[in-house]
Scaffold this motif. Structure first.
Motif, PDB file in Angstrom:
ATOM      1  N   GLN A   1      43.354  35.899  46.003  1.00  0.00           N
ATOM      2  CA  GLN A   1      42.033  36.487  45.865  1.00  0.00           C
ATOM      3  C   GLN A   1      41.913  37.775  46.674  1.00  0.00           C
ATOM      4  N   LEU A   2      40.971  38.605  46.232  1.00  0.00           N
ATOM      5  CA  LEU A   2      40.548  39.772  46.991  1.00  0.00           C
ATOM      6  C   LEU A   2      39.261  39.394  47.705  1.00  0.00           C
ATOM      7  N   VAL A   3      39.141  39.809  48.952  1.00  0.00           N
ATOM      8  CA  VAL A   3      37.928  39.516  49.717  1.00  0.00           C
ATOM      9  C   VAL A   3      37.256  40.831  50.072  1.00  0.00           C
TER      10      VAL A   3
ATOM     11  N   CYS B   1      49.560  40.685  60.983  1.00  0.00           N
ATOM     12  CA  CYS B   1      49.194  40.871  59.591  1.00  0.00           C
ATOM     13  C   CYS B   1      49.620  42.263  59.125  1.00  0.00           C
ATOM     14  N   VAL B   2      49.482  42.491  57.831  1.00  0.00           N
ATOM     15  CA  VAL B   2      49.960  43.737  57.216  1.00  0.00           C
ATOM     16  C   VAL B   2      48.770  44.597  56.820  1.00  0.00           C
ATOM     17  N   ARG B   3      48.646  45.768  57.448  1.00  0.00           N
ATOM     18  CA  ARG B   3      47.582  46.711  57.110  1.00  0.00           C
ATOM     19  C   ARG B   3      48.093  47.668  56.034  1.00  0.00           C
ATOM     20  N   VAL B   4      47.309  47.856  54.998  1.00  0.00           N
ATOM     21  CA  VAL B   4      47.751  48.610  53.820  1.00  0.00           C
ATOM     22  C   VAL B   4      47.073  49.976  53.776  1.00  0.00           C
ATOM     23  N   HIS B   5      47.871  51.019  53.566  1.00  0.00           N
ATOM     24  CA  HIS B   5      47.330  52.371  53.432  1.00  0.00           C
ATOM     25  C   HIS B   5      46.528  52.480  52.141  1.00  0.00           C
ATOM     26  N   ASP B   6      45.342  53.076  52.227  1.00  0.00           N
ATOM     27  CA  ASP B   6      44.428  53.172  51.085  1.00  0.00           C
ATOM     28  C   ASP B   6      44.273  51.802  50.438  1.00  0.00           C
ATOM     29  N   ALA B   7      43.874  50.850  51.242  1.00  0.00           N
ATOM     30  CA  ALA B   7      43.745  49.470  50.763  1.00  0.00           C
ATOM     31  C   ALA B   7      42.729  49.350  49.630  1.00  0.00           C
ATOM     32  N   LEU B   8      41.657  50.133  49.688  1.00  0.00           N
ATOM     33  CA  LEU B   8      40.663  50.075  48.616  1.00  0.00           C
ATOM     34  C   LEU B   8      41.267  50.531  47.290  1.00  0.00           C
ATOM     35  N   GLY B   9      42.051  51.600  47.319  1.00  0.00           N
ATOM     36  CA  GLY B   9      42.700  52.060  46.103  1.00  0.00           C
ATOM     37  C   GLY B   9      43.661  51.015  45.555  1.00  0.00           C
ATOM     38  N   PHE B  10      44.394  50.353  46.447  1.00  0.00           N
ATOM     39  CA  PHE B  10      45.326  49.307  46.033  1.00  0.00           C
ATOM     40  C   PHE B  10      44.564  48.123  45.443  1.00  0.00           C
ATOM     41  N   ALA B  11      43.441  47.755  46.082  1.00  0.00           N
ATOM     42  CA  ALA B  11      42.630  46.639  45.590  1.00  0.00           C
ATOM     43  C   ALA B  11      42.043  46.951  44.220  1.00  0.00           C
ATOM     44  N   GLU B  12      41.590  48.191  44.023  1.00  0.00           N
ATOM     45  CA  GLU B  12      41.027  48.586  42.724  1.00  0.00           C
ATOM     46  C   GLU B  12      42.087  48.480  41.626  1.00  0.00           C
ATOM     47  N   MET B  13      43.326  48.870  41.934  1.00  0.00           N
ATOM     48  CA  MET B  13      44.401  48.778  40.958  1.00  0.00           C
ATOM     49  C   MET B  13      44.671  47.327  40.585  1.00  0.00           C
ATOM     50  N   ILE B  14      44.759  46.457  41.601  1.00  0.00           N
ATOM     51  CA  ILE B  14      44.990  45.036  41.347  1.00  0.00           C
ATOM     52  C   ILE B  14      43.832  44.445  40.553  1.00  0.00           C
TER      53      ILE B  14
ATOM     54  N   ALA C   1      33.545  42.648  39.022  1.00  0.00           N
ATOM     55  CA  ALA C   1      33.118  41.687  40.041  1.00  0.00           C
ATOM     56  C   ALA C   1      33.470  42.181  41.430  1.00  0.00           C
ATOM     57  N   PHE C   2      34.646  42.788  41.569  1.00  0.00           N
ATOM     58  CA  PHE C   2      35.061  43.290  42.879  1.00  0.00           C
ATOM     59  C   PHE C   2      34.170  44.441  43.325  1.00  0.00           C
ATOM     60  N   ASP C   3      33.911  45.387  42.432  1.00  0.00           N
ATOM     61  CA  ASP C   3      33.073  46.539  42.784  1.00  0.00           C
ATOM     62  C   ASP C   3      31.662  46.097  43.153  1.00  0.00           C
ATOM     63  N   LYS C   4      31.130  45.122  42.437  1.00  0.00           N
ATOM     64  CA  LYS C   4      29.786  44.623  42.729  1.00  0.00           C
ATOM     65  C   LYS C   4      29.739  43.987  44.108  1.00  0.00           C
ATOM     66  N   ALA C   5      30.761  43.180  44.431  1.00  0.00           N
ATOM     67  CA  ALA C   5      30.820  42.533  45.749  1.00  0.00           C
ATOM     68  C   ALA C   5      30.983  43.569  46.853  1.00  0.00           C
ATOM     69  N   LEU C   6      31.799  44.586  46.586  1.00  0.00           N
ATOM     70  CA  LEU C   6      32.045  45.616  47.584  1.00  0.00           C
ATOM     71  C   LEU C   6      30.787  46.429  47.866  1.00  0.00           C
ATOM     72  N   MET C   7      30.025  46.734  46.838  1.00  0.00           N
ATOM     73  CA  MET C   7      28.828  47.553  46.989  1.00  0.00           C
ATOM     74  C   MET C   7      27.743  46.846  47.777  1.00  0.00           C
ATOM     75  N   ASP C   8      27.758  45.521  47.763  1.00  0.00           N
ATOM     76  CA  ASP C   8      26.754  44.774  48.531  1.00  0.00           C
ATOM     77  C   ASP C   8      26.849  45.127  50.010  1.00  0.00           C
ATOM     78  N   GLY C   9      28.078  45.136  50.543  1.00  0.00           N
ATOM     79  CA  GLY C   9      28.338  45.649  51.878  1.00  0.00           C
ATOM     80  C   GLY C   9      27.922  44.777  53.037  1.00  0.00           C
ATOM     81  N   ARG C  10      27.184  43.710  52.770  1.00  0.00           N
ATOM     82  CA  ARG C  10      26.654  42.908  53.882  1.00  0.00           C
ATOM     83  C   ARG C  10      27.354  41.571  54.048  1.00  0.00           C
ATOM     84  N   ASP C  11      27.716  40.942  52.952  1.00  0.00           N
ATOM     85  CA  ASP C  11      28.266  39.596  52.996  1.00  0.00           C
ATOM     86  C   ASP C  11      29.694  39.561  52.478  1.00  0.00           C
ATOM     87  N   GLU C  12      30.489  38.710  53.082  1.00  0.00           N
ATOM     88  CA  GLU C  12      31.851  38.492  52.622  1.00  0.00           C
ATOM     89  C   GLU C  12      31.828  37.828  51.248  1.00  0.00           C
ATOM     90  N   ALA C  13      32.701  38.306  50.339  1.00  0.00           N
ATOM     91  CA  ALA C  13      32.747  37.726  48.997  1.00  0.00           C
ATOM     92  C   ALA C  13      34.185  37.694  48.503  1.00  0.00           C
TER      93      ALA C  13
END
Length: 247
Positions: A74-76, A157-170, A179-191
């Motif tokens: 999963q992506l969080v 743990c492994v920190r990823v360069h441009d992690a958001l770009g990598f997550a968007e690709m996945i 669903a990922f973009d909607k959760a990310l835009m909320d910005g307040r709660d973990e999803a």
């Protein structure tokens, strides 16, 4: 170190890393994510080709990233970070309320938890893996570390360069980008956004390896793990080199 590395040293390094190859699957799964922790580099392999390649930051000596295989499930978005007991004891024991407030940290069920936000140690996205070692991939607010040639500077743990770009690709490949973009835009709660197909992730350690162009690359044995393999192969010992970095 390069100036003091002889041809014999390189031959030894090649022998050690050739000996490591049989530890890995002959026909690894695809797609997959490969992380060479010696080189601090990630490759995303799909349809038999390296589709994406990027720098990562991995565990420093003393906090080594383990060699393991673990599927990403999963992506969080906007993750919280529960501070490990060892880090709380060694690095946060002398911190006061002002420090915790400035870093958006609270105590929950007896543990220090850093809430979602731009200062969160996991950044804006975590790539969750199934394992019992609390090892995963994630974003980071410490972006300048990716510009360094030496990137053994995390707690494991492994920190990823441009992690958001990598997550968007996945997310796009998995059909969960909305669903990922909607959760990310909320910005307040973990999803957590479950992937439709788990992606195998391999964390391995190779100090000599082929890059995508077919060129042999040599990197520093930051963890000193080459010596154990060399000893098993009855190869000549090299003088110990003390490698230090800073988390």
């Amino acid at each position: 170190e390069v100036l003091n590395t002889s041809a014999a040293d390189k031959a030894r390094q090649l022998a050690v890393n050739l000996a490591r190859l049989p530890w890995m699957e002959r026909a690894p799964a695809a797609p997959r994510i490969d992380v060479n922790t010696a080189a601090a580099e990630l490759r995303y392999v799909r349809n038999g080709e390296v589709r994406d390649r990027r720098r990562v930051v991995v565990g420093e000596p003393g906090w080594e990233t383990p060699q393991m295989q673990s599927p990403m499930f999963q992506l969080v978005a906007n993750p919280t970070w529960t501070v490990p007991d060892s880090i709380e004891k060694d690095e946060l024991a002398d911190k006061g309320p002002g420090y915790f407030a400035a870093n958006n940290m609270v105590r929950k069920n007896g543990r220090i938890v850093q809430m979602p936000g731009p200062k969160n140690a996991l950044g804006l996205v975590k790539f969750d893996l199934k394992n019992d070692h609390a090892i995963y991939l994630h974003d980071t607010p410490a972006k300048p570390l990716f510009a360094l040639n030496e990137r053994h500077r995390s707690h494991g743990c492994v920190r990823v360069h441009d992690a958001l770009g990598f997550a968007e690709m996945i997310a796009a490949e998995q059909g969960v980008v909305t669903a990922f973009d909607k959760a990310l835009m909320d910005g307040r709660d973990e999803a957590g956004i479950a992937l439709k197909r788990e992606i195998p992730v391999r964390l391995f350690y190779q100090t000599a390896y082929l890059d995508p162009s077919g060129t042999v690359r040599f990197v520093t044995d930051a963890y000193g793990w080459d010596d154990d393999v060399a000893a098993a192969l009855s190869l000549k010992n090299r003088p110990k080199r003390t490698f230090r970095s800073r988390v």
